[in-house]
Design a protein around this motif. Structure first.
Motif, PDB file in Angstrom:
ATOM      1  N   GLU A 418       0.698  -1.052   0.169  1.00  0.00           N
ATOM      2  CA  GLU A 418      -0.089  -0.020  -0.184  1.00  0.00           C
ATOM      3  C   GLU A 418       0.869   1.302   0.052  1.00  0.00           C
ATOM      4  OE1 GLU A 418      -3.513   1.967   2.758  1.00  0.00           O
ATOM      5  OE2 GLU A 418      -3.142  -0.232   2.826  1.00  0.00           O
ATOM      6  N   THR A 419       1.914   1.344   0.791  1.00  0.00           N
ATOM      7  CA  THR A 419       2.702   2.447   0.908  1.00  0.00           C
ATOM      8  C   THR A 419       3.442   2.622  -0.521  1.00  0.00           C
ATOM      9  OG1 THR A 419       3.075   2.220   3.226  1.00  0.00           O
ATOM     10  CG2 THR A 419       4.740   3.441   1.944  1.00  0.00           C
ATOM     11  N   MET A 422       1.190   4.097  -2.959  1.00  0.00           N
ATOM     12  CA  MET A 422       0.712   5.707  -2.642  1.00  0.00           C
ATOM     13  C   MET A 422       2.002   6.465  -3.158  1.00  0.00           C
ATOM     14  SD  MET A 422       1.769   7.966  -0.044  1.00  0.00           S
ATOM     15  CE  MET A 422       2.440   7.295   1.164  1.00  0.00           C
ATOM     16  N   ASN A 426       1.469   9.130  -6.095  1.00  0.00           N
ATOM     17  CA  ASN A 426       1.903  10.811  -5.587  1.00  0.00           C
ATOM     18  C   ASN A 426       2.789  11.153  -6.665  1.00  0.00           C
ATOM     19  OD1 ASN A 426       0.182  11.002  -3.637  1.00  0.00           O
ATOM     20  ND2 ASN A 426       1.806  10.499  -1.977  1.00  0.00           N
TER      21      ASN A 426
END
Length: 457
Positions: A418-419, A422, A426
């Motif tokens: 998930e990180t 993300m 971004n």
């Protein structure tokens, strides 16, 4: 100056004598010359041949040679930081300070509208005496300028708490130094030639300038740029990224052939720039981290301290173990082109300001291992504010272990994490905002108009 007179500007460029300063000043010169403005670029006489191929408008960009005098403590014939260790660069700064009369004669002869400088604290006063507008052009981020707005002057007696204290009104609580990083910051309090610290040199240059120019844009540093403008009471001018389009868009066959062995987005690429030379034990720990991550990798680092070649510095048996999967290279590599190769998926770097702009326009996952003060704050901006990268964790004595590097690589390269997703999202959004010729055109056109307004005052 009338509107017709300033339709085309004549700008003198006089950067600090390091390739990390020559090149961004030349990138800006190319952007200005593309719009028809004349540039007189003052630099040591031995540097011109090395930069000539990067001058895209030789009819408008003229190199003006400067003779650097020999001073005690400076290696014979030294003209740039490339051949001068960090602990001797104060002698280089002192030597260039002795060229004031030369520079005055050059400016009297050229009669430019303005002069761009960075470390030369004596330029603003000299320029004004000649009717020339002084503009400080910084190849560091505005987040780093926070220390110059701190009312506490850095000295060799400054405590750790004082050194890392955020100045009043600073726009972030996370883009800051940690206690263990204070020695990197206090470097700016040490003598840097002519009895001045590097902090004093830049602070005087900022205070006495007509404007503060950054190679930046509001999308990246907006609140920090406003903070600097308010703190110094000066116009802040933004040139945008100013990355010059390369004339050789194709990657050399040897690199393309090596990279083509691997899957798209699978290769980890590492580069720390041309200035950083690691200790041998630090170098070996890093390459062992790349080995243990299990992914293909290309590492471009200078031979570590005490070693003439990369090969002699590698851990025993390393080359046999990573054969066909990993390559450690000690020479120059075309970093910007490599970052745009589809098979490069992760970029491990020091977060120098020029490198930062290159990776912002790439599709790579970003891992950061900052070494010196400005790189540390650039890293916190990328990690804590923009949330597009990961800073590799350090252990005792700020060392990066092979385990922490390997774990960080696996984290950002995991497409189910998930990180990692993300960060990827971004960065893609930011790249879309920064990309496109229209965006770059708008930045440079606004920058030029601001320069014209400055000259007309």
């Amino acid at each position: 100056m009338s509107e017709s007179d300033c339709s085309k500007l004549h700008i003198a460029m006089f950067p600090w004598v390091a390739y990390g300063h020559f090149i961004p000043f030349l990138h800006l010169s190319n952007k200005l010359a593309e719009k028809g403005h004349k540039i007189s670029f003052i630099l040591p006489e031995g540097v011109q041949p090395k930069l000539a191929k990067m001058n895209q408008f030789p009819n408008l960009i003229q190199f003006i040679p400067l003779v650097i005098p020999q001073v005690d403590g400076l290696p014979p014939g030294a003209e740039t930081t490339h051949v001068v260790p960090l602990n001797q660069q104060k002698y280089l700064a002192f030597a260039v300070d002795q060229t004031r009369d030369q520079v005055e004669d050059i400016l009297k002869l050229l009669k430019p509208d303005m002069v761009f400088y960075d470390f030369w604290f004596w330029i603003p006063r000299l320029a004004r005496q000649l009717g020339i507008s002084p503009v400080i052009y910084l190849v560091a981020s505005s987040v780093f300028l926070g220390m110059w707005l701190n009312p506490k002057k850095l000295t060799e007696e400054t405590t750790v708490e004082e050194a890392i204290e955020l100045p009043p009104g600073y726009p972030s609580s996370t883009v800051r130094f940690k206690a263990e990083e204070a020695p990197e910051l206090l470097f700016y309090a040490e003598d840097f030639g002519s009895g001045l610290s590097l902090q004093e040199r830049i602070r005087v240059g900022l205070i006495e300038s007509d404007a503060i120019a950054f190679r930046s844009c509001r999308e990246i540093e907006g609140p920090f740029l406003d903070y600097v403008a308010q703190g110094f009471g000066k116009p802040v001018l933004l040139s945008g990224p100013c990355l010059t389009e390369t004339k050789t868009p194709q990657l050399d066959e040897k690199w393309d052939k090596w990279l083509s062995q691997f899957e798209p987005g699978s290769v980890v690429f590492c580069s720390f720039g041309s200035q950083i030379v690691l200790r041998k034990d630090v170098f070996q720990e890093l390459v062992l981290g790349f080995e243990s991550c299990g992914l293909p990798f290309l590492v471009a680092l200078k031979p570590p301290q005490g070693c003439l070649t990369i090969e002699e510095a590698l851990p025993e048996g390393f080359q046999e173990r990573v054969k066909g999967r990993g390559l450690v290279y000690g020479g120059w590599v075309p970093q910007e082109l490599l970052l745009h190769h589809p098979n490069i998926g992760c970029f491990v770097n020091h977060c120098g300001y020029g490198t930062m702009w290159e990776f912002l326009l790439s599709d790579c996952q970003i891992l950061l291992i900052p070494e010196i003060a400005d790189q540390i704050l650039n890293t916190r901006l990328m990690v804590d504010e923009l949330r597009i990268g990961v800073e590799v964790k350090r252990g005792k004595n700020r060392q990066v272990s092979k385990e922490s590097l390997s774990e960080a690589i696996k984290l950002v390269m995991n497409k189910e994490n998930e990180t990692a997703n993300m960060l990827r999202a971004n960065r893609a959004k930011l790249k879309q905002t920064l990309s496109g010729r229209d965006v770059h055109e708008e930045h440079i056109n606004n920058f030029i108009q601001a320069l014209k307004d400055l000259v007309q005052k």
